[in-house]
Design an enzyme around this catalytic site. Structure first.
Site, PDB file in Angstrom:
ATOM      1  N   ILE A 103       0.846  -1.201   0.000  1.00  0.00           N
ATOM      2  CA  ILE A 103       0.000   0.000   0.000  1.00  0.00           C
ATOM      3  C   ILE A 103       0.883   1.254   0.000  1.00  0.00           C
ATOM      4  N   PHE A 151       2.578   3.138   7.727  1.00  0.00           N
ATOM      5  CA  PHE A 151       2.175   1.830   7.189  1.00  0.00           C
ATOM      6  C   PHE A 151       2.950   0.680   7.823  1.00  0.00           C
ATOM      7  N   SER A 199      -7.469  -1.367  10.295  1.00  0.00           N
ATOM      8  CA  SER A 199      -8.068  -2.406   9.443  1.00  0.00           C
ATOM      9  C   SER A 199      -9.504  -2.656   9.844  1.00  0.00           C
ATOM     10  N   ALA A 200     -10.300  -3.097   8.884  1.00  0.00           N
ATOM     11  CA  ALA A 200     -11.683  -3.492   9.176  1.00  0.00           C
ATOM     12  C   ALA A 200     -11.729  -4.686  10.116  1.00  0.00           C
ATOM     13  N   THR A 201     -10.590  -5.335  10.291  1.00  0.00           N
ATOM     14  CA  THR A 201     -10.541  -6.465  11.217  1.00  0.00           C
ATOM     15  C   THR A 201     -10.942  -6.027  12.637  1.00  0.00           C
ATOM     16  N   TYR A 228      -2.812 -10.065  15.524  1.00  0.00           N
ATOM     17  CA  TYR A 228      -2.695  -9.010  14.501  1.00  0.00           C
ATOM     18  C   TYR A 228      -3.809  -7.980  14.704  1.00  0.00           C
ATOM     19  N   LYS A 247      -3.818  -3.849  16.078  1.00  0.00           N
ATOM     20  CA  LYS A 247      -4.435  -2.666  15.461  1.00  0.00           C
ATOM     21  C   LYS A 247      -5.350  -1.946  16.468  1.00  0.00           C
ATOM     22  N   TYR A 303      -8.913   0.189   6.722  1.00  0.00           N
ATOM     23  CA  TYR A 303      -9.015  -0.329   5.359  1.00  0.00           C
ATOM     24  C   TYR A 303      -9.872  -1.586   5.335  1.00  0.00           C
ATOM     25  N   LEU A 312      -7.148 -13.815  -0.595  1.00  0.00           N
ATOM     26  CA  LEU A 312      -7.838 -14.373  -1.760  1.00  0.00           C
ATOM     27  C   LEU A 312      -7.232 -13.948  -3.107  1.00  0.00           C
ATOM     28  N   ASP A 369     -12.799 -16.829  10.233  1.00  0.00           N
ATOM     29  CA  ASP A 369     -13.465 -16.079   9.160  1.00  0.00           C
ATOM     30  C   ASP A 369     -14.897 -15.721   9.529  1.00  0.00           C
TER      31      ASP A 369
HETATM   32  P1  NAD Z   1       3.385  -4.653   3.499  1.00  0.00           P
HETATM   33  O1  NAD Z   1       3.930  -5.749   4.307  1.00  0.00           O
HETATM   34  O2  NAD Z   1       3.477  -4.766   2.013  1.00  0.00           O
HETATM   35  O3  NAD Z   1       4.044  -3.256   3.927  1.00  0.00           O
HETATM   36  C1  NAD Z   1       4.467  -3.005   5.234  1.00  0.00           C
HETATM   37  C2  NAD Z   1       5.873  -2.426   5.149  1.00  0.00           C
HETATM   38  O4  NAD Z   1       6.340  -2.149   6.468  1.00  0.00           O
HETATM   39  C3  NAD Z   1       6.882  -3.378   4.503  1.00  0.00           C
HETATM   40  O5  NAD Z   1       7.620  -2.696   3.517  1.00  0.00           O
HETATM   41  C4  NAD Z   1       7.788  -3.792   5.676  1.00  0.00           C
HETATM   42  O6  NAD Z   1       9.108  -4.091   5.250  1.00  0.00           O
HETATM   43  C5  NAD Z   1       7.686  -2.580   6.574  1.00  0.00           C
HETATM   44  N1  NAD Z   1       7.937  -2.850   8.007  1.00  0.00           N
HETATM   45  C6  NAD Z   1       7.377  -3.818   8.778  1.00  0.00           C
HETATM   46  N2  NAD Z   1       7.847  -3.740  10.027  1.00  0.00           N
HETATM   47  C7  NAD Z   1       8.714  -2.693  10.059  1.00  0.00           C
HETATM   48  C8  NAD Z   1       9.519  -2.120  11.074  1.00  0.00           C
HETATM   49  N3  NAD Z   1       9.566  -2.640  12.299  1.00  0.00           N
HETATM   50  N4  NAD Z   1      10.266  -1.046  10.770  1.00  0.00           N
HETATM   51  C9  NAD Z   1      10.264  -0.515   9.512  1.00  0.00           C
HETATM   52  N5  NAD Z   1       9.526  -1.042   8.507  1.00  0.00           N
HETATM   53  C10 NAD Z   1       8.768  -2.116   8.779  1.00  0.00           C
HETATM   54  O7  NAD Z   1       1.868  -4.441   3.947  1.00  0.00           O
HETATM   55  P2  NAD Z   1       0.724  -3.556   3.301  1.00  0.00           P
HETATM   56  O8  NAD Z   1      -0.288  -4.479   2.743  1.00  0.00           O
HETATM   57  O9  NAD Z   1       1.299  -2.508   2.461  1.00  0.00           O
HETATM   58  O10 NAD Z   1       0.104  -2.928   4.621  1.00  0.00           O
HETATM   59  C11 NAD Z   1       0.483  -1.659   5.118  1.00  0.00           C
HETATM   60  C12 NAD Z   1      -0.215  -1.426   6.444  1.00  0.00           C
HETATM   61  O11 NAD Z   1      -1.637  -1.513   6.246  1.00  0.00           O
HETATM   62  C13 NAD Z   1       0.118  -2.449   7.521  1.00  0.00           C
HETATM   63  O12 NAD Z   1       0.207  -1.789   8.767  1.00  0.00           O
HETATM   64  C14 NAD Z   1      -1.069  -3.384   7.500  1.00  0.00           C
HETATM   65  O13 NAD Z   1      -1.289  -4.011   8.743  1.00  0.00           O
HETATM   66  C15 NAD Z   1      -2.206  -2.429   7.154  1.00  0.00           C
HETATM   67  N6  NAD Z   1      -3.339  -3.095   6.526  1.00  0.00           N
HETATM   68  C16 NAD Z   1      -3.135  -3.859   5.417  1.00  0.00           C
HETATM   69  C17 NAD Z   1      -4.205  -4.514   4.836  1.00  0.00           C
HETATM   70  C18 NAD Z   1      -3.990  -5.382   3.622  1.00  0.00           C
HETATM   71  O14 NAD Z   1      -4.869  -6.177   3.312  1.00  0.00           O
HETATM   72  N7  NAD Z   1      -2.901  -5.268   2.887  1.00  0.00           N
HETATM   73  C19 NAD Z   1      -5.505  -4.372   5.372  1.00  0.00           C
HETATM   74  C20 NAD Z   1      -5.682  -3.556   6.490  1.00  0.00           C
HETATM   75  C21 NAD Z   1      -4.579  -2.915   7.067  1.00  0.00           C
HETATM   76  C1  UD1 Z   2      -7.841 -11.214   6.128  1.00  0.00           C
HETATM   77  C2  UD1 Z   2      -7.536 -11.182   7.604  1.00  0.00           C
HETATM   78  C3  UD1 Z   2      -7.719  -9.757   8.112  1.00  0.00           C
HETATM   79  C4  UD1 Z   2      -6.849  -8.803   7.313  1.00  0.00           C
HETATM   80  C5  UD1 Z   2      -7.210  -8.935   5.833  1.00  0.00           C
HETATM   81  C6  UD1 Z   2      -6.382  -8.067   4.943  1.00  0.00           C
HETATM   82  C7  UD1 Z   2      -8.102 -13.412   8.449  1.00  0.00           C
HETATM   83  C8  UD1 Z   2      -9.038 -14.214   9.280  1.00  0.00           C
HETATM   84  N1  UD1 Z   2      -8.416 -12.109   8.311  1.00  0.00           N
HETATM   85  O1  UD1 Z   2      -9.170 -10.788   5.929  1.00  0.00           O
HETATM   86  O2  UD1 Z   2      -7.361  -9.690   9.466  1.00  0.00           O
HETATM   87  O3  UD1 Z   2      -7.054  -7.460   7.736  1.00  0.00           O
HETATM   88  O4  UD1 Z   2      -7.012 -10.309   5.441  1.00  0.00           O
HETATM   89  O5  UD1 Z   2      -5.076  -8.526   4.847  1.00  0.00           O
HETATM   90  O6  UD1 Z   2      -7.104 -13.918   7.965  1.00  0.00           O
HETATM   91  N2  UD1 Z   2     -10.625 -17.097   0.910  1.00  0.00           N
HETATM   92  C9  UD1 Z   2     -10.753 -18.315   0.291  1.00  0.00           C
HETATM   93  N3  UD1 Z   2      -9.623 -18.953  -0.117  1.00  0.00           N
HETATM   94  C10 UD1 Z   2      -8.370 -18.435   0.071  1.00  0.00           C
HETATM   95  C11 UD1 Z   2      -8.249 -17.169   0.701  1.00  0.00           C
HETATM   96  C12 UD1 Z   2      -9.402 -16.531   1.125  1.00  0.00           C
HETATM   97  O7  UD1 Z   2     -11.851 -18.829   0.105  1.00  0.00           O
HETATM   98  O8  UD1 Z   2      -7.380 -19.081  -0.317  1.00  0.00           O
HETATM   99  C13 UD1 Z   2     -11.854 -16.369   1.320  1.00  0.00           C
HETATM  100  C14 UD1 Z   2     -11.958 -16.084   2.798  1.00  0.00           C
HETATM  101  O9  UD1 Z   2     -12.587 -17.149   3.455  1.00  0.00           O
HETATM  102  C15 UD1 Z   2     -12.774 -14.783   2.791  1.00  0.00           C
HETATM  103  C16 UD1 Z   2     -12.353 -14.081   1.501  1.00  0.00           C
HETATM  104  O10 UD1 Z   2     -11.816 -15.111   0.675  1.00  0.00           O
HETATM  105  O11 UD1 Z   2     -14.146 -15.072   2.711  1.00  0.00           O
HETATM  106  C17 UD1 Z   2     -11.309 -13.007   1.702  1.00  0.00           C
HETATM  107  O12 UD1 Z   2     -10.195 -13.560   2.411  1.00  0.00           O
HETATM  108  P1  UD1 Z   2      -8.853 -12.729   2.664  1.00  0.00           P
HETATM  109  O13 UD1 Z   2      -8.367 -12.175   1.383  1.00  0.00           O
HETATM  110  O14 UD1 Z   2      -7.917 -13.619   3.423  1.00  0.00           O
HETATM  111  O15 UD1 Z   2      -9.314 -11.503   3.542  1.00  0.00           O
HETATM  112  P2  UD1 Z   2     -10.125 -11.498   4.942  1.00  0.00           P
HETATM  113  O16 UD1 Z   2     -10.390 -12.846   5.440  1.00  0.00           O
HETATM  114  O17 UD1 Z   2     -11.290 -10.591   4.765  1.00  0.00           O
END
Ligand code: NAD
Ligand code: UD1
Length: 341
Positions: A15, A83, A127-129, A151, A155, A179, A202, A297
């Site tokens: 991101i 991030f 996160s929406a988590t 995790y 958050k 997010y 997914l 889930d």
């Molecule tokens: P990502 O792993 O691609 O990016 C995170 C970055 O942080 C990486 O480049 C990693 O090297 C760096 N990092 C981790 N720990 C560190 C530390 N101690 N010091 C310095 N750098 C460090 O993940 P992303 O998908 O880009 O997510 C960014 C943020 O958004 C995260 O905090 C994540 O929890 C949050 N988030 C992500 C999602 C998702 O689905 N991707 C959903 C909700 C929230």
């Molecule tokens: C997951 C994390 C959540 C995190 C989010 C973004 C869990 C329980 N939750 O959410 O904390 O913030 O990722 O990184 O891990 N699915 C399949 N097959 C797969 C993978 C996923 O059927 O191989 C389904 C899941 O059951 C779900 C949907 O796809 O219904 C989305 O899954 P995923 O992408 O892992 O996201 P979340 O579960 O919403």
């Protein structure tokens, strides 16, 4: 308010890299701070190519005071977009202390160093988590919060810590962005999500199946109370998400309270909806098998994004088809992610 120095922790990640492009295009000066624990320098190189300018990168760890001090001494930082964090739910259950240390302690350390340098402006990746298993959908920001894994708890804890920081000193400007499910990639196909090992999420699993790296997709349950029995989520294009950060940064100095804002589309799609959309857009088959539900889930999760519209003048624009097309373009151009280069 442009021309400000913005520290982007985790700016080399999925991101972060997409957000850095838009921040630079909007006129902000960017300093990326990353320990590359889940990213590579290659992503930064590619961002530099896309924006046609070099980017200041500091390799460091948010848990190390001296690493942060160096940055804050070298640059007058106006705001931080935070991030940096670990995000694998399964790993967090196995190694909770690693997650609390990296995410929670790292954030405390960051805020302490910020305060010492009179930088009191931060946008945090939540996160929406944090909504746990919501009673109803769509989910707005007033819904109650809970988390079942380290995790998610990290958050929630960070959100609470940042609230306390704000209440202790209301000159802080804090935005908590929750997010929903970010997917997709930059339209150039040069940057995208590059999960290590077998993807948990997914979309990367679907695209790796389509390219032949995985035999089939396991669909975790088709007996949920949803339109086709598979889990429903709010998938949001990573570039739309990135735009939400630029809007938040543009407006952060105008907020007179700590802000908690959903970034989602407001649309829920099932696993089968996503598979069908991906197949339609790419012409690729995604073989799948229905398997047991995945522990932890929930059936349905999608946002009420109206508060983001109201306070940030932001709403998502890209369709599920565009998210699938961009994911596939990135995947097909980079079958091994950043490693192939
Ligand atoms: P990502 O792993 O691609 O990016 C995170 C970055 O942080 C990486 O480049 C990693 O090297 C760096 N990092 C981790 N720990 C560190 C530390 N101690 N010091 C310095 N750098 C460090 O993940 P992303 O998908 O880009 O997510 C960014 C943020 O958004 C995260 O905090 C994540 O929890 C949050 N988030 C992500 C999602 C998702 O689905 N991707 C959903 C909700 C929230
Ligand atoms: C997951 C994390 C959540 C995190 C989010 C973004 C869990 C329980 N939750 O959410 O904390 O913030 O990722 O990184 O891990 N699915 C399949 N097959 C797969 C993978 C996923 O059927 O191989 C389904 C899941 O059951 C779900 C949907 O796809 O219904 C989305 O899954 P995923 O992408 O892992 O996201 P979340 O579960 O919403």
């Amino acid at each position: 308010m442009k021309n400000r120095n913005i520290l982007v922790t985790g700016g080399a990640g999925y991101i972060g890299s997409h957000t850095v492009i838009l921040l630079i295009k909007s006129g902000y000066n960017i300093i990326i701070f990353d320990n590359f624990s889940n990213s590579s320098r290659e992503s930064v190189k590619r961002v530099e190519k896309l924006v046609d300018t070099s980017i200041t990168v500091v390799e460091g760890d948010i848990r190390k005071r001296e690493d942060l001090q160096k940055v804050f001494i070298s640059y007058k930082i106006d705001s931080v977009i935070h991030f940096a964090g670990l995000k694998a739910v399964g790993e967090s259950v196995e190694k909770p202390l690693k997650y609390y240390d990296n995410n929670v302690y790292g954030t405390i350390n960051l805020c302490q160093v910020m305060a010492e340098h009179d930088c009191k402006s931060i946008i945090f990746s939540s996160s929406a988590t944090v909504y746990g298993d919501p009673k109803t959908t769509p989910i707005d920001e007033s819904f109650s919060t809970s988390a079942t894994n380290p995790y998610g708890k990290s958050k929630l804890f960070i959100e609470e810590i940042l609230r306390d920081v704000y209440f202790s000193d209301t000159s802080w400007k804090i935005v908590l962005l929750r997010y929903f499910n970010p997917i997709g990639a930059h339209a150039s196909g040069t940057i995208g999500e590059d999960p290590t090992g077998i993807p948990n999420n997914l979309m990367p699993f679907i695209s790796q199946t389509a390219i032949g790296k995985r035999k089939y997709l396991s669909i975790f349950g088709n007996d949920y109370d949803t339109h086709d029995g598979t889990g429903v989520r709010d998938y949001i294009h990573v570039v739309d998400l990135a735009k939400g950060h630029v809007k938040a940064l543009d407006k952060i100095h105008t907020f007179n309270k700590i802000m908690t804002i959903n970034l989602g589309t407001g649309e829920g799609y099932s696993v089968l909806d996503v598979v069908k959309a991906f197949e339609k857009v790419t012409g690729k088959k995604v073989p799948y098998k229905i398997e047991a539900r995945r522990a932890g889930d929930i059936a349905t999760c999608y946002a009420d994004p109206s508060y983001a519209k109201k306070v940030l003048d932001w709403k998502s624009e890209k369709t599920l088809e565009e998210m699938c097309a961009d994911t596939w373009y990135w995947q097909s151009q980079n079958p091994n992610g950043y490693q192939s280069h």
